[in-house]
Motif scaffolding. Structure first.
Motif, PDB file in Angstrom:
ATOM      1  N   GLY A 199       0.784  -1.231   0.000  1.00 55.07           N
ATOM      2  CA  GLY A 199       0.000   0.000   0.000  1.00 55.07           C
ATOM      3  C   GLY A 199       0.817   1.283   0.000  1.00 55.07           C
ATOM      4  N   THR A 204       0.906   2.850  -8.104  1.00 49.33           N
ATOM      5  CA  THR A 204       0.501   4.197  -8.531  1.00 49.33           C
ATOM      6  C   THR A 204       1.719   4.957  -9.041  1.00 49.33           C
ATOM      7  N   ASP A 228       2.088 -10.181  -7.364  1.00 47.52           N
ATOM      8  CA  ASP A 228       1.070 -10.074  -6.324  1.00 47.52           C
ATOM      9  C   ASP A 228       0.996 -11.405  -5.579  1.00 47.52           C
ATOM     10  N   ASP A 241      -2.778  -5.367  -9.350  1.00 51.19           N
ATOM     11  CA  ASP A 241      -1.943  -4.207  -9.692  1.00 51.19           C
ATOM     12  C   ASP A 241      -2.357  -3.563 -11.016  1.00 51.19           C
ATOM     13  N   GLU A 290       7.607  -4.848 -10.060  1.00 55.33           N
ATOM     14  CA  GLU A 290       7.051  -4.517  -8.742  1.00 55.33           C
ATOM     15  C   GLU A 290       6.996  -5.767  -7.875  1.00 55.33           C
ATOM     16  N   LYS A 343       3.330   9.640  -0.916  1.00 51.72           N
ATOM     17  CA  LYS A 343       2.192  10.178  -0.144  1.00 51.72           C
ATOM     18  C   LYS A 343       2.618  11.433   0.615  1.00 51.72           C
ATOM     19  N   ASP A 345       1.441  14.198   0.328  1.00 48.39           N
ATOM     20  CA  ASP A 345       0.280  15.014   0.664  1.00 48.39           C
ATOM     21  C   ASP A 345      -0.170  14.714   2.096  1.00 48.39           C
ATOM     22  N   ALA A 374       2.317  10.390  -5.663  1.00 51.96           N
ATOM     23  CA  ALA A 374       1.979   9.676  -6.904  1.00 51.96           C
ATOM     24  C   ALA A 374       0.501   9.777  -7.244  1.00 51.96           C
ATOM     25  N   ALA A 375      -0.333  10.038  -6.227  1.00 52.36           N
ATOM     26  CA  ALA A 375      -1.771  10.108  -6.480  1.00 52.36           C
ATOM     27  C   ALA A 375      -2.150  11.368  -7.259  1.00 52.36           C
TER      28      ALA A 375
HETATM   29  N1  LIG Z   1      -2.882  10.179  -0.488  1.00 55.35           N
HETATM   30  C1  LIG Z   1      -2.149   9.460  -1.347  1.00 55.35           C
HETATM   31  N2  LIG Z   1      -2.546   8.252  -1.697  1.00 55.35           N
HETATM   32  C2  LIG Z   1      -1.773   7.550  -2.555  1.00 55.35           C
HETATM   33  C3  LIG Z   1      -0.587   8.069  -3.109  1.00 55.35           C
HETATM   34  N3  LIG Z   1      -0.055   7.133  -3.915  1.00 55.35           N
HETATM   35  C4  LIG Z   1      -0.870   6.071  -3.871  1.00 55.35           C
HETATM   36  N4  LIG Z   1      -1.900   6.314  -3.058  1.00 55.35           N
HETATM   37  C5  LIG Z   1      -3.043   5.438  -2.734  1.00 55.35           C
HETATM   38  O1  LIG Z   1      -2.575   4.390  -1.906  1.00 55.35           O
HETATM   39  C6  LIG Z   1      -3.309   3.194  -2.162  1.00 55.35           C
HETATM   40  C7  LIG Z   1      -2.332   2.063  -2.472  1.00 55.35           C
HETATM   41  O2  LIG Z   1      -1.679   2.380  -3.670  1.00 55.35           O
HETATM   42  P1  LIG Z   1      -0.991   1.270  -4.573  1.00 55.35           P
HETATM   43  O3  LIG Z   1      -0.282   1.979  -5.664  1.00 55.35           O
HETATM   44  O4  LIG Z   1      -1.942   0.213  -4.924  1.00 55.35           O
HETATM   45  O5  LIG Z   1       0.041   0.691  -3.520  1.00 55.35           O
HETATM   46  P2  LIG Z   1       1.031  -0.550  -3.693  1.00 55.35           P
HETATM   47  O6  LIG Z   1       2.244  -0.227  -2.928  1.00 55.35           O
HETATM   48  O7  LIG Z   1       1.221  -0.878  -5.108  1.00 55.35           O
HETATM   49  O8  LIG Z   1       0.198  -1.690  -2.984  1.00 55.35           O
HETATM   50  P3  LIG Z   1       0.465  -3.282  -3.022  1.00 55.35           P
HETATM   51  O9  LIG Z   1       0.799  -3.647  -4.434  1.00 55.35           O
HETATM   52  O10 LIG Z   1      -0.810  -3.879  -2.555  1.00 55.35           O
HETATM   53  O11 LIG Z   1       1.599  -3.527  -2.076  1.00 55.35           O
HETATM   54  C8  LIG Z   1      -4.241   3.519  -3.315  1.00 55.35           C
HETATM   55  O12 LIG Z   1      -5.489   3.816  -2.789  1.00 55.35           O
HETATM   56  C9  LIG Z   1      -3.614   4.739  -3.951  1.00 55.35           C
HETATM   57  O13 LIG Z   1      -4.550   5.575  -4.596  1.00 55.35           O
HETATM   58  C10 LIG Z   1      -0.204   9.390  -2.734  1.00 55.35           C
HETATM   59  O14 LIG Z   1       0.801   9.933  -3.164  1.00 55.35           O
HETATM   60  N5  LIG Z   1      -1.026  10.037  -1.849  1.00 55.35           N
END
Ligand SMILES: Nc1nc2c(ncn2[C@@H]2O[C@H](COP(=O)(O)OP(=O)(O)OP(=O)(O)O)[C@@H](O)[C@H]2O)c(=O)[nH]1
Ligand code: B12
Ligand SMILES: [Mg+2]
Length: 411
Positions: A199, A204, A228, A241, A290, A343, A345, A374-375
């Motif tokens: 997470g 993202t 995954d 993913d 990943e 993250k 933000d 990244a969001a």
């Molecule tokens: N607020 C915020 N949320 C983010 C950011 N980047 C990603 N997210 C959110 O974090 C959550 C997890 O993002 P993923 O990109 O799926 O994370 P991951 O590390 O690939 O997760 P896994 O593959 O399950 O380990 C999602 O709901 C995204 O929208 C960011 O920069 N800010």
């Protein structure tokens, strides 16, 4: 010999937000030991067909409630045939919106099976398992992404059935090898392994970096290999993913999901072979791999134990990692080439940045900390991170990205 898990692609068509049925079906499929690549709702025919081919699935399952099923299913079948995937069956359901009369028309158009309202889930699962199980064989007719995808499947099956070690190249016949590997204009791919806790935003971030690649290297190709976890009890997996991979819908992106199938390294045991296949194809300028969400001691890319599977490791951390003690314990913070605090933000990011920078300074390796959100589309932190990757990997702007390596690298 144990058969490898079935791989299915599921999706909900364009202009349809009814995703609760497919979510139920996905969970049930995973519970029955099936690997499900879920593409999401509001999906176009081309996105579904591209994903089916790159993921080399046994079949495509569509859940449709918007009333457009007669045309939509037919178009998926037609496009699959046109793209060399005519052997991939298409099935699905849509409650009371798909009538038996409609289903007859759809079957005449090449749709394999429609499950009507009221069909018990167990019956659906049993039928899927018998109907869509088939061995993945090399096929000389396969070209391009289809051939690449099948070579990866064969590597996965080989590893699963213990026929080859995890580091061996895939066992493909000569014809398959020729269609997959070494085109005359072969490129040397730069391979980046992306790890970090579950997470953290790895997918993202990779998606945003993919968008930078597409903008800045207009004629290049990028591959994404997403690992995954498989469920340890059932052997099934929701390969999720791909849902966050908005830019994977571009033809210049090859996206493949891999389930870990019992491997505890953070990668599928077939990942090394899959990386070799992608590298040897000569198709790609950049490859992101990943890992699953990893723990404090994890080393999925062999930084400490070797052999190192990738050219560079990018470690992604969110601001909510705990405190300084947790940072000390994360082994990959010593070994990563690029460290990202994502993250940003989040209000905790300010303090986290200072703590993380202090942790990296102790390594005396000159590791740069990248702060990203990244969001957010067009995040300048992601721009700088892409520039750093491009510089590290020597991504050649002459391939079309004139400005690719001239971006500002320092914060
Ligand atoms: N607020 C915020 N949320 C983010 C950011 N980047 C990603 N997210 C959110 O974090 C959550 C997890 O993002 P993923 O990109 O799926 O994370 P991951 O590390 O690939 O997760 P896994 O593959 O399950 O380990 C999602 O709901 C995204 O929208 C960011 O920069 N800010
Ligand atoms: C729940 C629901 C909603 C929820 C959706 C929640 C969500 N996130 O999915 C909400 C309330 C949000 C909603 C909204 C809307 N809905 Co609605 N909705 C339904 C409802 C009541 C149930 C659908 C469902 O999830 N069923 C549960 C599943 C598990 O069971 P099932 O449908 O019987 O499916 C079986 C098989 O077909 C099979 N199956 C289904 N899919 C798949 C896929 C695979 C791969 C496999 C193997 C099997 C399979 O599994 C089940 C096994 O028994 C239907 C009515 C109905 N009875 O179908 C209307 C219905 C689909 N909705 C309808 C409409 C009109 C809308 C709205 C446009 C309403 C509006 N004006 O705003 C919006 C559109 C939303 C959007 N963005 O698309 C109409 C569609 C009419 C049409 N196509 O001509 C329906 C038919 C209701 C009606 N009679 O008018 N809806
Ligand atoms: Mg992810």
């Amino acid at each position: 010999m144990v058969a490898p898990p079935l791989r299915l692609l599921t999706a909900v068509p364009l202009c349809d937000g009814h995703d609760s049925a497919v979510t139920t079906i996905n969970l049930e499929l995973a519970r029955h030991g099936i690997e499900v690549v879920y593409l999401g709702y509001h999906q176009s025919v081309s996105a579904i067909v591209r994903a089916a081919i790159q993921e080399d699935v046994n079949a495509v399952g569509l859940s449709s409630y918007n009333g457009g099923h007669l045309v939509f299913f037919r178009e998926v079948v037609r496009h699959l045939r046109a793209e060399g995937g005519g052997d991939i069956p298409v099935f699905g359901g849509g409650g009371g919106t798909i009538t038996p009369a409609d289903a007859r028309v759809m079957q005449r158009d090449g749709v394999d099976r429609i499950f009507f309202a009221g069909t018990p889930l167990d019956r659906i699962m049993a039928e899927i398992k018998t109907r869509y199980a088939r061995p993945a064989k090399p096929d000389r007719k396969f070209k391009g992404d289809r051939a690449l995808a099948r070579a990866i499947t064969i590597a996965e099956v080989g590893v699963f059935q213990g026929r080859s070690g995890p580091l061996d190249p895939p066992r493909t016949d000569k014809g398959m090898r020729r269609t997959v590997a070494s085109s005359p204009r072969a490129k040397r791919a730069f391979v980046v392994g992306v790890a970090g806790p579950g997470g953290a935003g790895k997918s993202t971030l990779i998606d945003e970096l993919t968008s930078r690649f597409l903008q800045r290297i207009p004629r290049g190709r990028i591959a994404l290999l997403a690992n995954d976890p498989s469920h340890p009890g059932t052997g099934g997996a929701i390969l999720g993913d791909r849902v966050s991979a908005i830019y994977a819908q571009d033809d210049r992106v090859f996206f493949r999901s891999l389930a870990t199938r019992g491997s505890l390294t953070g990668l599928s045991a077939a990942a090394p072979a899959a990386i070799n296949i992608l590298r040897d194809s000569g198709e790609f300028d950049l490859i992101f791999v990943e890992s699953v969400g990893v723990g404090q001691e994890s080393d999925p890319f062999g930084v400490f134990q070797g052999p190192k599977l990738v050219d560079a490791v990018l470690y992604v951390l969110p601001p909510h990692y705990g405190g300084r003690i947790q940072l000390q314990k994360i082994a990959l913070l010593n070994g990563a080439d690029l460290v990202v605090l994502n993250k940003c933000d989040d209000p905790r990011a300010h303090a986290a940045k200072a703590e993380l920078q202090a942790r990296l300074d102790q390594n005396h390796r000159g590791q740069r900390l990248h702060a990203t959100t990244a969001a957010t589309h067009s995040d300048p932190g992601v721009d700088r991170l892409f520039a750093a990757i491009a510089e590290l990997g020597g991504l050649d702007p002459a391939r079309g990205g004139e400005k690719a390596c001239q971006m500002e690298v320092s914060p």
